[in-house]
Design a protein around this motif. Structure first.
Motif, PDB file in Angstrom:
ATOM      1  N   TRP A 177      68.539 -24.459  48.295  1.00 19.79           N
ATOM      2  CA  TRP A 177      68.803 -23.616  48.726  1.00 19.79           C
ATOM      3  C   TRP A 177      69.846 -22.073  47.716  1.00 19.79           C
ATOM      4  CZ3 TRP A 177      71.468 -24.748  53.674  1.00 19.79           C
ATOM      5  CH2 TRP A 177      70.899 -25.389  54.893  1.00 19.79           C
ATOM      6  N   THR A 178      68.650 -21.167  47.561  1.00 20.14           N
ATOM      7  CA  THR A 178      69.373 -20.197  46.971  1.00 20.14           C
ATOM      8  C   THR A 178      70.809 -19.235  47.992  1.00 20.14           C
ATOM      9  OG1 THR A 178      68.344 -18.131  48.122  1.00 20.14           O
ATOM     10  CG2 THR A 178      67.414 -19.293  45.975  1.00 20.14           C
ATOM     11  N   GLN A 179      71.395 -18.956  47.264  1.00 19.34           N
ATOM     12  CA  GLN A 179      72.750 -18.094  47.739  1.00 19.34           C
ATOM     13  C   GLN A 179      72.312 -17.270  49.580  1.00 19.34           C
ATOM     14  OE1 GLN A 179      75.764 -17.177  45.342  1.00 19.34           O
ATOM     15  NE2 GLN A 179      76.328 -15.445  46.532  1.00 19.34           N
ATOM     16  N   GLN A 180      70.740 -16.436  48.470  1.00 23.11           N
ATOM     17  CA  GLN A 180      70.942 -16.047  49.629  1.00 23.11           C
ATOM     18  C   GLN A 180      69.863 -16.295  51.428  1.00 23.11           C
ATOM     19  OE1 GLN A 180      69.954 -15.660  46.217  1.00 23.11           O
ATOM     20  NE2 GLN A 180      71.247 -13.656  46.668  1.00 23.11           N
ATOM     21  N   GLN A 181      69.190 -17.706  50.763  1.00 23.29           N
ATOM     22  CA  GLN A 181      68.570 -18.883  52.241  1.00 23.29           C
ATOM     23  C   GLN A 181      69.955 -19.178  52.860  1.00 23.29           C
ATOM     24  OE1 GLN A 181      66.284 -20.672  49.193  1.00 23.29           O
ATOM     25  NE2 GLN A 181      65.413 -20.843  51.438  1.00 23.29           N
ATOM     26  N   ALA A 182      71.155 -18.935  52.010  1.00 22.41           N
ATOM     27  CA  ALA A 182      72.282 -20.255  52.191  1.00 22.41           C
ATOM     28  C   ALA A 182      73.180 -19.251  53.432  1.00 22.41           C
ATOM     29  CB  ALA A 182      72.564 -20.385  52.085  1.00 22.41           C
ATOM     30  N   ILE A 183      73.177 -18.228  53.012  1.00 27.38           N
ATOM     31  CA  ILE A 183      74.225 -16.881  53.828  1.00 27.38           C
ATOM     32  C   ILE A 183      72.874 -17.240  55.496  1.00 27.38           C
ATOM     33  CG2 ILE A 183      74.723 -14.807  54.218  1.00 27.38           C
ATOM     34  CD1 ILE A 183      75.012 -14.937  51.053  1.00 27.38           C
ATOM     35  N   ALA A 184      71.758 -16.760  54.863  1.00 26.42           N
ATOM     36  CA  ALA A 184      70.649 -16.013  56.525  1.00 26.42           C
ATOM     37  C   ALA A 184      70.467 -16.903  57.738  1.00 26.42           C
ATOM     38  CB  ALA A 184      69.378 -16.033  55.279  1.00 26.42           C
ATOM     39  N   LEU A 185      70.434 -17.942  56.655  1.00 24.80           N
ATOM     40  CA  LEU A 185      69.982 -19.237  57.716  1.00 24.80           C
ATOM     41  C   LEU A 185      71.474 -19.883  58.363  1.00 24.80           C
ATOM     42  CD1 LEU A 185      68.470 -22.225  54.921  1.00 24.80           C
ATOM     43  CD2 LEU A 185      67.715 -21.567  57.245  1.00 24.80           C
ATOM     44  N   ALA A 186      72.343 -19.604  57.542  1.00 27.41           N
ATOM     45  CA  ALA A 186      74.124 -19.933  58.585  1.00 27.41           C
ATOM     46  C   ALA A 186      74.070 -18.449  59.468  1.00 27.41           C
ATOM     47  CB  ALA A 186      74.818 -19.827  57.502  1.00 27.41           C
ATOM     48  N   GLY A 187      73.608 -17.211  59.085  1.00 27.85           N
ATOM     49  CA  GLY A 187      73.573 -16.251  60.174  1.00 27.85           C
ATOM     50  C   GLY A 187      72.745 -16.807  61.343  1.00 27.85           C
ATOM     51  N   GLU A 188      71.702 -17.332  61.135  1.00 27.87           N
ATOM     52  CA  GLU A 188      71.183 -18.027  62.039  1.00 27.87           C
ATOM     53  C   GLU A 188      71.624 -18.953  62.946  1.00 27.87           C
ATOM     54  OE1 GLU A 188      67.102 -20.027  61.274  1.00 27.87           O
ATOM     55  OE2 GLU A 188      66.693 -18.492  59.752  1.00 27.87           O
ATOM     56  N   VAL A 189      72.354 -20.006  62.619  1.00 29.57           N
ATOM     57  CA  VAL A 189      73.299 -20.253  63.737  1.00 29.57           C
ATOM     58  C   VAL A 189      73.609 -19.763  64.235  1.00 29.57           C
ATOM     59  CG1 VAL A 189      74.252 -22.410  63.599  1.00 29.57           C
ATOM     60  CG2 VAL A 189      72.532 -22.714  62.525  1.00 29.57           C
TER      61      VAL A 189
END
Length: 274
Positions: free
Chosen positions: A125-137
């Motif tokens: 994951w890119t950093q932006q992906q990780a932040i967005a996916l954590a936000g989904e949870v």
């Protein structure tokens, strides 16, 4: 104004109090980041939660796998395991308030220069992906039907990331990566069964932070892996030094890099980490 991070507390409240005193942490002036697993297997998880909640303007928390297990137990969808010490939290008079506060905590905290997370960030994951996916949870945990969601959280599949994953299969991978991950294979698939030291790892497995195709992010501050122990690198600060196993509780000043440790008062658990 200092910024400190502390590794897995797991109910070791006395050691936490000694550590923050040794660091000189002052609520209202400094910020303290707890890298998850505030609860379980140690002697006083409820006291840790109360203290963090009372100081939540200065104490920032990310969720670990044991914190999620506590929430699942409270929702009636989890199972207690040998060595668990979460019953006291569930039976406490202020349990509803503590649990509501806990489930609203994030899985990932992005700062300007570091990312705070419990286990790590899936290396593809890119950093932006990780932040967005954590936000989904985080949205799912804050929803009114959060109990139903936690019922679908458990499991090791899917082991491989696919952007087209949807619903709880997608979020289960995110939860596993952020709160349970230690090793991945050559293809980047999560390998959740082996939990030991690097020297004992089966052939073909990589610690997630050494996966050859890892995408660069900000420096990651994490815990979760007591068998790994303290690791400080340019791109990684791993802080779980196994307080509940008779090790120590470890903290770091994120700005100057100074380390602080308080030895465990005793060995609270004698089984291998799960």
């Amino acid at each position: 104004m200092a910024r400190f991070a502390v590794g897995d507390i797991q109910g070791c409240f006395d050691e936490l109090q000694l550590l923050v005193e040794r660091m000189g942490f002052e609520p209202g002036r400094d910020t303290l980041y707890l890298v998850g697993d505030l609860v379980n297997r140690g002697p006083d998880s409820a006291a840790v939660l109360r203290w963090a909640k009372r100081h939540d303007e200065s104490v920032r928390v990310v969720l670990g796998n044991h914190d999620l297990s506590l929430l699942a137990l409270s929702a009636g969808v989890g199972k207690a395991r040998q060595g668990d010490t979460m019953a006291a939290v569930l039976e406490a008079g202020d349990s509803p308030a503590l649990l509501d506060w806990l489930r609203l905590q994030p899985l990932l905290l992005p700062l300007e220069d570091v990312l705070i997370v419990h286990a790590g960030i899936w290396p593809g994951w890119t950093q932006q992906q990780a932040i967005a996916l954590a936000g989904e949870v985080q949205v799912q945990l804050a929803a009114q039907n959060w109990r139903e969601g936690l019922a679908q959280m458990y499991g090791n599949q899917p082991a491989s990331w696919d952007e087209t994953l949807d619903g709880w299969p997608r979020w289960r991978f995110v939860v596993n990566a952020l709160t349970r991950m230690r090793f991945v294979d050559a293809a980047g698939a999560l390998q959740l069964k082996f939990k030991g030291e690097l020297t004992d790892a089966p052939a073909g497995l990589y610690p997630w932070f050494d996966w050859p195709e890892r995408i660069s992010t900000s420096r990651i501050v994490c815990g979760h892996w007591s068998a790994l122990g303290l690791r400080v690198r340019d791109q990684l600060i791993a802080l779980d030094t196994g307080c509940i196993w008779g090790g120590a509780l470890t903290g770091i000043d994120l700005d100057c890099g100074r380390l602080y440790q308080v030895p465990a008062r005793r060995e609270y658990q004698s089984l291998l980490p799960m």
